[in-house]
Structure formats: C-alpha cells, structure tokens
Design a protein around this motif. Structure first.
Motif, PDB file in Angstrom:
ATOM      1  N   ALA A   1       1.078   5.663  -3.737  1.00  8.85           N
ATOM      2  CA  ALA A   1       2.501   5.935  -3.540  1.00  8.85           C
ATOM      3  C   ALA A   1       2.696   7.281  -2.857  1.00  8.85           C
ATOM      4  O   ALA A   1       3.565   7.438  -1.990  1.00  8.85           O
ATOM      5  CB  ALA A   1       3.226   5.895  -4.889  1.00  8.85           C
TER       6      ALA A   1
ATOM      7  N   ALA B   1       2.093   6.829   0.667  1.00 11.39           N
ATOM      8  CA  ALA B   1       3.225   6.163   1.311  1.00 11.39           C
ATOM      9  C   ALA B   1       4.316   7.166   1.664  1.00 11.39           C
ATOM     10  O   ALA B   1       4.951   7.058   2.720  1.00 11.39           O
ATOM     11  CB  ALA B   1       3.781   5.065   0.399  1.00 11.39           C
ATOM     12  N   GLU B   2       4.522   8.151   0.782  1.00 11.41           N
ATOM     13  CA  GLU B   2       5.530   9.171   1.079  1.00 11.41           C
ATOM     14  C   GLU B   2       5.147   9.952   2.339  1.00 11.41           C
ATOM     15  O   GLU B   2       5.992  10.261   3.184  1.00 11.41           O
ATOM     16  CB  GLU B   2       5.677  10.117  -0.112  1.00 11.41           C
ATOM     17  CG  GLU B   2       6.311   9.472  -1.333  1.00 11.41           C
ATOM     18  CD  GLU B   2       6.467  10.438  -2.494  1.00 11.41           C
ATOM     19  OE1 GLU B   2       6.898  10.015  -3.563  1.00 11.41           O
ATOM     20  OE2 GLU B   2       6.132  11.636  -2.299  1.00 11.41           O
TER      21      GLU B   2
ATOM     22  N   GLU C   1       5.816   7.717   5.233  1.00 16.44           N
ATOM     23  CA  GLU C   1       7.257   7.608   5.493  1.00 16.44           C
ATOM     24  C   GLU C   1       7.691   8.778   6.384  1.00 16.44           C
ATOM     25  O   GLU C   1       8.445   8.598   7.351  1.00 16.44           O
ATOM     26  CB  GLU C   1       8.038   7.630   4.176  1.00 16.44           C
ATOM     27  CG  GLU C   1       7.894   6.394   3.312  1.00 16.44           C
ATOM     28  CD  GLU C   1       8.739   5.230   3.779  1.00 16.44           C
ATOM     29  OE1 GLU C   1       9.337   5.330   4.875  1.00 16.44           O
ATOM     30  OE2 GLU C   1       8.802   4.213   3.063  1.00 16.44           O
TER      31      GLU C   1
ATOM     32  N   VAL D   1      -1.822   2.724   1.410  1.00 14.56           N
ATOM     33  CA  VAL D   1      -0.526   2.721   0.725  1.00 14.56           C
ATOM     34  C   VAL D   1      -0.408   1.432  -0.070  1.00 14.56           C
ATOM     35  O   VAL D   1      -1.177   0.488   0.136  1.00 14.56           O
ATOM     36  CB  VAL D   1       0.626   2.833   1.754  1.00 14.56           C
ATOM     37  CG1 VAL D   1       0.518   4.117   2.552  1.00 14.56           C
ATOM     38  CG2 VAL D   1       0.642   1.627   2.688  1.00 14.56           C
TER      39      VAL D   1
ATOM     40  N   GLU E   1       2.953  -3.623  -0.861  1.00 14.75           N
ATOM     41  CA  GLU E   1       4.307  -4.048  -0.547  1.00 14.75           C
ATOM     42  C   GLU E   1       4.980  -3.153   0.501  1.00 14.75           C
ATOM     43  O   GLU E   1       6.006  -3.514   1.065  1.00 14.75           O
ATOM     44  CB  GLU E   1       5.168  -4.075  -1.821  1.00 14.75           C
ATOM     45  CG  GLU E   1       5.343  -2.712  -2.503  1.00 14.75           C
ATOM     46  CD  GLU E   1       4.224  -2.398  -3.472  1.00 14.75           C
ATOM     47  OE1 GLU E   1       4.365  -1.425  -4.246  1.00 14.75           O
ATOM     48  OE2 GLU E   1       3.202  -3.119  -3.459  1.00 14.75           O
ATOM     49  N   GLN E   2       4.415  -1.959   0.762  1.00 14.29           N
ATOM     50  CA  GLN E   2       4.997  -1.068   1.758  1.00 14.29           C
ATOM     51  C   GLN E   2       4.202  -1.056   3.061  1.00 14.29           C
ATOM     52  O   GLN E   2       4.684  -0.544   4.069  1.00 14.29           O
ATOM     53  CB  GLN E   2       5.068   0.363   1.191  1.00 14.29           C
ATOM     54  CG  GLN E   2       6.012   0.505   0.002  1.00 14.29           C
ATOM     55  CD  GLN E   2       5.973   1.920  -0.567  1.00 14.29           C
ATOM     56  OE1 GLN E   2       5.213   2.206  -1.477  1.00 14.29           O
ATOM     57  NE2 GLN E   2       6.779   2.793  -0.011  1.00 14.29           N
ATOM     58  N   ARG E   3       2.994  -1.597   3.030  1.00 18.65           N
ATOM     59  CA  ARG E   3       2.092  -1.451   4.168  1.00 18.65           C
ATOM     60  C   ARG E   3       2.646  -2.109   5.435  1.00 18.65           C
ATOM     61  O   ARG E   3       2.668  -1.503   6.510  1.00 18.65           O
ATOM     62  CB  ARG E   3       0.725  -2.046   3.836  1.00 18.65           C
ATOM     63  CG  ARG E   3      -0.296  -1.864   4.944  1.00 18.65           C
ATOM     64  CD  ARG E   3      -1.695  -2.174   4.490  1.00 18.65           C
ATOM     65  NE  ARG E   3      -1.802  -3.471   3.842  1.00 18.65           N
ATOM     66  CZ  ARG E   3      -2.032  -3.653   2.551  1.00 18.65           C
ATOM     67  NH1 ARG E   3      -2.165  -2.605   1.756  1.00 18.65           N
ATOM     68  NH2 ARG E   3      -2.128  -4.864   2.034  1.00 18.65           N
ATOM     69  N   ASP E   4       3.124  -3.375   5.346  1.00 16.30           N
ATOM     70  CA  ASP E   4       3.578  -4.086   6.543  1.00 16.30           C
ATOM     71  C   ASP E   4       4.770  -3.387   7.186  1.00 16.30           C
ATOM     72  O   ASP E   4       4.863  -3.279   8.421  1.00 16.30           O
ATOM     73  CB  ASP E   4       3.935  -5.523   6.191  1.00 16.30           C
ATOM     74  CG  ASP E   4       2.701  -6.356   5.844  1.00 16.30           C
ATOM     75  OD1 ASP E   4       2.866  -7.438   5.251  1.00 16.30           O
ATOM     76  OD2 ASP E   4       1.581  -5.913   6.157  1.00 16.30           O
ATOM     77  N   ARG E   5       5.682  -2.909   6.351  1.00 14.26           N
ATOM     78  CA  ARG E   5       6.868  -2.244   6.909  1.00 14.26           C
ATOM     79  C   ARG E   5       6.485  -0.963   7.638  1.00 14.26           C
ATOM     80  O   ARG E   5       6.949  -0.689   8.755  1.00 14.26           O
ATOM     81  CB  ARG E   5       7.872  -1.937   5.788  1.00 14.26           C
ATOM     82  CG  ARG E   5       9.124  -1.201   6.281  1.00 14.26           C
ATOM     83  CD  ARG E   5      10.069  -0.908   5.132  1.00 14.26           C
ATOM     84  NE  ARG E   5       9.449  -0.093   4.109  1.00 14.26           N
ATOM     85  CZ  ARG E   5       9.303   1.232   4.195  1.00 14.26           C
ATOM     86  NH1 ARG E   5       9.731   1.883   5.282  1.00 14.26           N
ATOM     87  NH2 ARG E   5       8.736   1.906   3.215  1.00 14.26           N
ATOM     88  N   LEU E   6       5.620  -0.153   7.012  1.00 18.37           N
ATOM     89  CA  LEU E   6       5.218   1.113   7.623  1.00 18.37           C
ATOM     90  C   LEU E   6       4.416   0.870   8.903  1.00 18.37           C
ATOM     91  O   LEU E   6       4.668   1.498   9.938  1.00 18.37           O
ATOM     92  CB  LEU E   6       4.399   1.933   6.628  1.00 18.37           C
ATOM     93  CG  LEU E   6       5.189   2.494   5.434  1.00 18.37           C
ATOM     94  CD1 LEU E   6       4.246   3.067   4.388  1.00 18.37           C
ATOM     95  CD2 LEU E   6       6.186   3.544   5.896  1.00 18.37           C
TER      96      LEU E   6
END
Length: 409
Positions: free
Chosen positions: A274, A277-278, A281, A316, A319-324
């Motif tokens: 996480a 991921a920040e 982002e 990351v 659930e966040q990988r594809d979007r990023l």
C-alpha cells in the motif's frame, strides 16, 4: 629496407607487421639477411595459423565443451593480438570471431537439448508419480500393485534429473504414495484392532510432523507440506473416535498456528505494498502533469526518470495495479504520439528517442525478469505472479516502442 605484403624489416633491423590498425614492431633482427628475418617471422605466423586451424578442427569436429572452446578461443585471440609474427593476423582474428559465433550457436543447441531432456524427464516423473498415487489410492491387487510400484521406482532412477525443488516435491509424493499403499495393504491383512493401531501410528507421525512445521517461515513450501500431510491424513483411515478427535485437534492446532502466522506476514507485506501504491499514485500524478504534450523531448526525458522511480517503488496491491499501470501507459502513449509527430520533422532525433525508449523498456524488462527469477527461486509464488503481470505490461509497451522504431528503418 626489405618488405613483403604483411611486413618489413627496417634499416636498423626492426621488424614490423602490417595490420588494419597500422604497423606494429614485432622484433629486431641484427644477425643475418633481412629475408631471413621475414622468413623467421612468417614461420611464427604459420605456427599461429596452425593453432587456429587445430582449434577449428577440434571445435567443429568433436564434442568439445563450449566453455572449453571459448577458453581456447580467448587464449588464441590474445596470442594473435600480441603475436610477434608476419602475416594476415586480421584473417586469424576473423576466423576466431566466426568460431566464437559457431560456439555460441552450439551452446544454444546444447542448452535447448538439455532443456528438452529435462522437460521430458519431468513429464516422465510426473507420469510415474501420478500412476503411483493412483495405485496407492485405488488398487486392491496388492501383489501386482506392489510390483508395479517397484518398477516405477526403477523407472524414476533411470530417468534424467530435473530441478531440485520439483524433484524433491515429486519424490516426496512418490514416497508418500508408496507409504500409503503399504499401509493400505497392511491394514487389509490385519485385524480391525491392528488396523486402528496402524492408523493411530500413521496419524501420530503426521501430527508430529505438522507440529514440527508450525513455526516454519518458509511459507510456500510449508503450506504445500501441510497439503500433503492433509492428503496423507485422509488416506490413512480412521482410528478410534477418541484417538481421532485428539489427534485431529493437535493437527488442526499446528496447522492453524502456521497459517495465522503466514496471514500476519502477508498482511504486513500488503501494508508495504500500500505504501508503494502511494508512491506510484504520486508518480502517476506527476506523469499526468506532462499532458498535453508540448515538448516531446522534454516529456520523454521526464518519463525516463519517472519509469526508473516507478520500478524502484516496487509492487502494489493487485486491485490497484491495473489502474496505475494503465494511467502511466496513457501518458506513455501520448508521449509516443507526440514523438511520432516530431519525427515527421526531424527523423534522426526522433529515431534516437525511439531507440532510447526501447532500451529503457528492455532494461526494465531485464530487471523484472531478474526479480521474477529470484521470486521463483525463493518460492514466492505471489511475488512471481506480480512480476509476471508487470512483465506483460512492459512487453506490451516494448512491442509498441519497437514498432515505432521500425518505422524509421
């Protein structure tokens, strides 16, 4: 001064050889005629050429190991480069270069043959284990089943070895199948009380092993071991109710202790993901500030730095990988389109940028492939899966970048 096509003897007796890089002094000749000096140093060349020819014959005509061949080539390269001889030294270097290419091709053939042999050996051993497990679980023909298991063990020994982890896992399954078969056969010929005693002994062993594994931190291997122990528990039969309940409580307690510890570690890792991921982002927001692209060169330079920081940030949550990754890809696509427009005006510069993008992505892929190899070697299945998915994205980008680069050809 005396000369020949590949060298000369100067008036002071210095002997020179001619090479593509220019003349190089190879010796001094003070006694005798200059022609004798040229003949002497030609013989030195012929000796060196003979060594090259001998190595060519060994490499092309025998099963000389590639590593040994490469060592011989390296020594001769050095000898040719520093040779005190007169002759076409460049042609010898060209022959050694061709020989190096040949050895490289043969090394690939040897590697491919070895990989094929290992793949075939793995298929053979998986077939052996599968048949052994089927015999252990299904057959009631004890004599023929036992003989077949012995034959399978001999087939296993005759097959080529495969990678250590797979070999150990398959052998453990084969051993477990043989053990399960022996237990079933013994139980069949024993009285009910003897059968229950055997079941109790088997399950006590399973519980002891399960309890010995409870504190392990080798998560993937130990989880697989618990699955195998559970399989052994199921095929072992039933003991008396009191013994069964007591042993099951111990087995489940050991198993729960291990999986609770693993869950805690995974939760901590997810927390670190996480944090990654920040970071990404922030990098994505920084990348999106490049839009719309007004200066493709400046944007590409900024994107290279972003890509390096992106890779350094680490994995990351899924659930966040594809979007990023998709967001970063959109910026990359915009830069690429801007570069294509710029290319129409300045072909050489655009080609250089396209090449740089390809190189950057290839380095990124190499880094991810290294990360994937380490994850697989350590048995970190989830990390390996994430690396594979990241690799797929990079390879997709690389295909697009290579198509752009190909347009400049």
């Amino acid at each position: 001064m005396t000369t020949d096509p590949w060298g000369r003897v100067d008036e002071d007796g210095t002997v020179y050889v001619r090479t593509a890089e220019g003349e190089r002094a190879v010796g001094s000749w003070q006694a005798g005629e200059p022609e004798e000096a040229l003949a002497y140093f030609r013989r030195k060349f012929e000796e060196l050429a003979g060594q090259v020819q001998l190595l060519e014959q060994r490499v092309r005509g025998t099963d000389l190991a590639p590593a040994q061949a490469e060592s011989g080539i390296a020594k001769l390269r050095e000898a040719v480069a520093e040779a005190h001889a007169i002759g076409d030294l460049g042609s010898l270097q060209d022959r050694l270069t061709a020989l190096t290419d040949y050895v490289g091709h043969r090394r690939e053939e040897v590697r491919a043959a070895r990989d094929q042999a290992r793949a075939q050996a793995r298929e053979t051993k998986e077939r052996i284990v599968s048949e052994a497990e089927r015999i252990a679980e299904e057959t009631t023909h004890w004599k023929s089943g036992g003989e077949r298991l012995r034959q399978l063990v001999e087939e296993w020994k005759a097959a080529e070895r495969i990678d250590r982890a797979t070999e150990a896992t398959l052998w453990k399954r084969l051993s477990a199948a043989r053990t399960a078969f022996a237990k079933r056969r013994k139980a069949y010929f024993s009285s009910l009380d003897e059968q229950r005693d055997a079941v109790r002994t088997a399950k006590e062993r399973i519980v002891t092993e399960a309890e010995s594994l409870a504190g392990s931190t080798d998560w993937n291997t130990t989880a697989a071991a618990y699955r195998e122990l559970m399989r052994q528990w199921k095929v072992a039969g039933r003991a008396s109710r009191e013994v069964e309940d007591e042993l099951w409580a111990r087995f489940k307690g050991a198993q729960d202790l291990f999986f609770q510890a693993r869950s805690a570690v995974y939760a901590e890792r997810d927390a670190s993901f996480a944090a990654n991921a920040e970071v990404k982002e922030g990098l994505l927001a920084e990348a999106e500030k490049l839009l719309p692209i007004t200066d493709a060169r400046t944007a590409r330079a900024a994107m290279r730095g972003l890509l390096e920081r992106w890779e350094a940030a680490g994995p990351v949550p899924r659930e966040q990988r594809d979007r990023l990754e998709g967001g970063l890809r959109k910026v990359e696509d915009a830069i690429r389109r801007a570069e294509e427009t710029e290319w129409k005006r300045t072909n050489p510069e655009a080609r250089a940028r396209a090449q740089d993008t390809v190189n950057q992505l290839r380095r990124s892929i190499e880094q991810l492939e290294g990360r994937l190899a380490k994850a697989r070697a350590a048995g970190r299945d989830k990390d390996a899966k994430e690396a594979e998915e990241a690799l797929a994205a990079r390879r997709s980008w690389l295909e697009e970048a290579e198509r752009t680069l190909a347009e400049f050809s």
